[in-house]
Design a protein around this motif. Structure first.
Motif, PDB file in Angstrom:
ATOM      1  N   GLY A  37       0.781  -1.224   0.000  1.00  0.00           N
ATOM      2  CA  GLY A  37       0.000   0.000   0.000  1.00  0.00           C
ATOM      3  C   GLY A  37       0.813   1.275   0.000  1.00  0.00           C
ATOM      4  N   HIS A  38       1.999   1.247   0.619  1.00  0.00           N
ATOM      5  CA  HIS A  38       2.808   2.458   0.710  1.00  0.00           C
ATOM      6  C   HIS A  38       3.662   2.685  -0.535  1.00  0.00           C
ATOM      7  N   LEU A  39       3.581   1.765  -1.515  1.00  0.00           N
ATOM      8  CA  LEU A  39       4.334   1.936  -2.758  1.00  0.00           C
ATOM      9  C   LEU A  39       3.437   2.296  -3.941  1.00  0.00           C
ATOM     10  N   VAL A  40       2.140   2.272  -3.748  1.00  0.00           N
ATOM     11  CA  VAL A  40       1.220   2.546  -4.858  1.00  0.00           C
ATOM     12  C   VAL A  40       0.433   3.825  -4.579  1.00  0.00           C
ATOM     13  N   PRO A 105       5.102   5.919  -4.795  1.00  0.00           N
ATOM     14  CA  PRO A 105       5.444   5.707  -3.383  1.00  0.00           C
ATOM     15  C   PRO A 105       5.209   6.927  -2.521  1.00  0.00           C
ATOM     16  N   LYS A 106       4.933   6.660  -1.255  1.00  0.00           N
ATOM     17  CA  LYS A 106       4.823   7.748  -0.301  1.00  0.00           C
ATOM     18  C   LYS A 106       6.210   8.344  -0.094  1.00  0.00           C
ATOM     19  N   THR A 107       6.313   9.650  -0.201  1.00  0.00           N
ATOM     20  CA  THR A 107       7.605  10.310  -0.048  1.00  0.00           C
ATOM     21  C   THR A 107       7.469  11.512   0.875  1.00  0.00           C
ATOM     22  N   ARG A 108       8.580  12.100   1.192  1.00  0.00           N
ATOM     23  CA  ARG A 108       8.614  13.310   2.006  1.00  0.00           C
ATOM     24  C   ARG A 108       9.626  14.252   1.399  1.00  0.00           C
ATOM     25  N   ASN A 109       9.510  15.516   1.738  1.00  0.00           N
ATOM     26  CA  ASN A 109      10.519  16.478   1.302  1.00  0.00           C
ATOM     27  C   ASN A 109      11.850  16.133   1.948  1.00  0.00           C
ATOM     28  N   VAL A 110      12.896  16.092   1.131  1.00  0.00           N
ATOM     29  CA  VAL A 110      14.207  15.725   1.644  1.00  0.00           C
ATOM     30  C   VAL A 110      14.764  16.859   2.491  1.00  0.00           C
ATOM     31  N   GLU A 111      14.957  16.563   3.759  1.00  0.00           N
ATOM     32  CA  GLU A 111      15.533  17.526   4.689  1.00  0.00           C
ATOM     33  C   GLU A 111      16.619  16.833   5.499  1.00  0.00           C
ATOM     34  N   GLU A 128       7.039  10.878  11.359  1.00  0.00           N
ATOM     35  CA  GLU A 128       6.008  10.262  12.184  1.00  0.00           C
ATOM     36  C   GLU A 128       5.131   9.288  11.403  1.00  0.00           C
ATOM     37  N   ASP A 129       4.999   9.473  10.092  1.00  0.00           N
ATOM     38  CA  ASP A 129       4.116   8.630   9.290  1.00  0.00           C
ATOM     39  C   ASP A 129       4.809   7.313   8.949  1.00  0.00           C
ATOM     40  N   ILE A 130       4.261   6.212   9.454  1.00  0.00           N
ATOM     41  CA  ILE A 130       4.905   4.917   9.267  1.00  0.00           C
ATOM     42  C   ILE A 130       4.869   4.478   7.810  1.00  0.00           C
ATOM     43  N   GLY A 131       3.807   4.845   7.096  1.00  0.00           N
ATOM     44  CA  GLY A 131       3.719   4.468   5.693  1.00  0.00           C
ATOM     45  C   GLY A 131       4.848   5.056   4.875  1.00  0.00           C
ATOM     46  N   THR A 132       5.183   6.318   5.138  1.00  0.00           N
ATOM     47  CA  THR A 132       6.288   6.963   4.437  1.00  0.00           C
ATOM     48  C   THR A 132       7.612   6.312   4.793  1.00  0.00           C
ATOM     49  N   ASN A 133       7.787   5.970   6.059  1.00  0.00           N
ATOM     50  CA  ASN A 133       9.028   5.322   6.494  1.00  0.00           C
ATOM     51  C   ASN A 133       9.197   3.948   5.836  1.00  0.00           C
ATOM     52  N   SER A 135       7.870   3.038   3.054  1.00  0.00           N
ATOM     53  CA  SER A 135       8.115   3.285   1.635  1.00  0.00           C
ATOM     54  C   SER A 135       9.584   3.591   1.379  1.00  0.00           C
ATOM     55  N   MET A 136      10.194   4.416   2.236  1.00  0.00           N
ATOM     56  CA  MET A 136      11.610   4.753   2.086  1.00  0.00           C
ATOM     57  C   MET A 136      12.469   3.498   2.118  1.00  0.00           C
ATOM     58  N   ILE A 137      12.137   2.578   3.007  1.00  0.00           N
ATOM     59  CA  ILE A 137      12.939   1.373   3.154  1.00  0.00           C
ATOM     60  C   ILE A 137      12.692   0.399   1.999  1.00  0.00           C
ATOM     61  N   ARG A 138      11.427   0.203   1.655  1.00  0.00           N
ATOM     62  CA  ARG A 138      11.098  -0.720   0.563  1.00  0.00           C
ATOM     63  C   ARG A 138      11.675  -0.240  -0.769  1.00  0.00           C
ATOM     64  N   ARG A 139      11.765   1.069  -0.955  1.00  0.00           N
ATOM     65  CA  ARG A 139      12.321   1.590  -2.210  1.00  0.00           C
ATOM     66  C   ARG A 139      13.811   1.302  -2.313  1.00  0.00           C
ATOM     67  N   ARG A 140      14.481   1.140  -1.188  1.00  0.00           N
ATOM     68  CA  ARG A 140      15.918   0.908  -1.188  1.00  0.00           C
ATOM     69  C   ARG A 140      16.260  -0.575  -1.091  1.00  0.00           C
ATOM     70  N   ILE A 141      15.371  -1.341  -0.508  1.00  0.00           N
ATOM     71  CA  ILE A 141      15.623  -2.774  -0.358  1.00  0.00           C
ATOM     72  C   ILE A 141      14.507  -3.517  -1.067  1.00  0.00           C
ATOM     73  N   LYS A 142      14.667  -3.733  -2.338  1.00  0.00           N
ATOM     74  CA  LYS A 142      13.648  -4.430  -3.135  1.00  0.00           C
ATOM     75  C   LYS A 142      13.906  -5.931  -3.057  1.00  0.00           C
ATOM     76  N   SER A 143      13.703  -6.479  -1.891  1.00  0.00           N
ATOM     77  CA  SER A 143      13.985  -7.892  -1.672  1.00  0.00           C
ATOM     78  C   SER A 143      12.872  -8.538  -0.873  1.00  0.00           C
ATOM     79  N   GLU A 144      12.521  -9.765  -1.258  1.00  0.00           N
ATOM     80  CA  GLU A 144      11.517 -10.505  -0.509  1.00  0.00           C
ATOM     81  C   GLU A 144      12.046 -10.943   0.856  1.00  0.00           C
ATOM     82  N   SER A 145      13.353 -10.812   1.068  1.00  0.00           N
ATOM     83  CA  SER A 145      13.940 -11.181   2.359  1.00  0.00           C
ATOM     84  C   SER A 145      13.691 -10.113   3.428  1.00  0.00           C
ATOM     85  N   LEU A 146      13.301  -8.902   3.001  1.00  0.00           N
ATOM     86  CA  LEU A 146      12.973  -7.857   3.966  1.00  0.00           C
ATOM     87  C   LEU A 146      11.591  -8.148   4.531  1.00  0.00           C
TER      88      LEU A 146
END
Length: 204
Positions: A37-40, A105-111, A128-133, A135-146
Motif C-alpha cells: 500500500g505504501h508503494l502505490v 510511493p509515499k515520499t517526504r521532502n528531503v531535509e 512520524e508517518d509509518i507508511g512513508t518510512n 516506503s523509504m525502506i522498501r524503495r531501497r531494499i527491493k527484496s523478498e527477504s525484507l
C-alpha cells in the motif's frame, strides 16, 4: 519459474511475514489483488483496479484484463519482483496473473536529519508517518527477504508498531523479541530495529 495454479498461495508464501502486504479481493469475480500500500498511488489504484472491477459481471472481466495497463505474467519471480517494485498483481481464478504499474510511493521532502549530521550519504530521516518510512525502506531494499512484522501496543490506543528485519542474516535477537511478545500475551513492539544501517546513511 512458471506456476499455473494456486498463484495467490505461492506469492504470499514468498512474501511471508510481510505484514505490509495488502490483499484486496473481488470474490464474485474470482479476482485477488496483491500490493504494498505504501508503494502505490491511491488514485492510480482506484482508477486502474478498484473502479474497473466494481459493479461488473464475470463476462466483463476478460475485457478489462485485455487493457493495455494489464500485463500478463507467467513467472512467479516476475510477480514477486513486480510487487516489490510497486506494481499490483491481479490474480484471476487463482491461475492467471497480471501486473499493473501503479507505482507512486509515499515520499517526504528531503531535509537534513535534525538529530544526526551526515557528511556523506542520503540526507533523509524517518518521520512520524509509518507508511512513508516503510516506503523509504522498501524503495531501497527491493527484496523478498525484507520482512515487516506489525505489532500493536496499548490497551486503549492499539498503536501499530513495526519490526523490520532481513531474513537469513539476523541474529537470535529476533527470536528473543518474539518470545518476549508471546510472554506478554499479545503482539507488541518496542522500537523499529534495522540491521542494515548503511541503507539510509546511518540516520535512524
Amino acid at each position: 519459474m512458471y506456476i499455473n495454479k494456486n498463484l495467490s498461495e505461492h506469492i504470499k508464501g514468498r512474501l511471508d511475514n510481510c505484514d505490509d502486504l495488502v490483499t484486496r479481493t473481488f470474490p464474485e469475480l474470482e479476482i485477488e489483488v496483491l500490493f504494498f500500500g505504501h508503494l502505490v498511488g491511491e488514485e492510480e489504484l482506484n482508477n486502474n483496479i478498484v473502479q474497473p472491477f466494481s459493479n461488473i459481471n464475470n463476462d466483463e472481466v476478460k475485457n478489462i484484463l485485455r487493457r493495455n495497463e494489464f500485463k500478463q505474467e507467467e513467472d512467479i519471480n516476475s510477480m514477486v519482483n513486480g510487487i516489490l517494485e510497486g506494481k499490483a498483481i491481479v490474480i484471476f481464478k487463482n491461475s492467471l496473473a497480471y501486473s499493473v504499474d501503479i507505482y507512486v510511493p509515499k515520499t517526504r521532502n528531503v531535509e537534513a536529519a535534525e538529530i544526526e549530521t551526515v557528511i556523506v550519504g542520503p540526507k533523509e530521516a524517518f518521520i512520524e508517518d509509518i507508511g512513508t518510512n516503510l516506503s523509504m525502506i522498501r524503495r531501497r531494499i527491493k527484496s523478498e527477504s525484507l520482512k515487516v512484522l506489525c505489532y500493536k501496543i496499548g490497551t486503549l490506543t492499539q498503536t501499530k508498531m513495526y519490526l523490520l528485519y532481513v531474513e537469513g542474516i539476523t541474529s537470535s535477537v529476533l527470536d528473543r523479541l518474539s518470545a518476549f511478545a508471546e510472554l506478554c500475551g499479545s503482539r507488541i513492539f518496542l522500537k523499529p530495529i534495522y540491521f542494515i544501517p548503511p541503507i539510509l546513511g546511518g540516520i535512524f
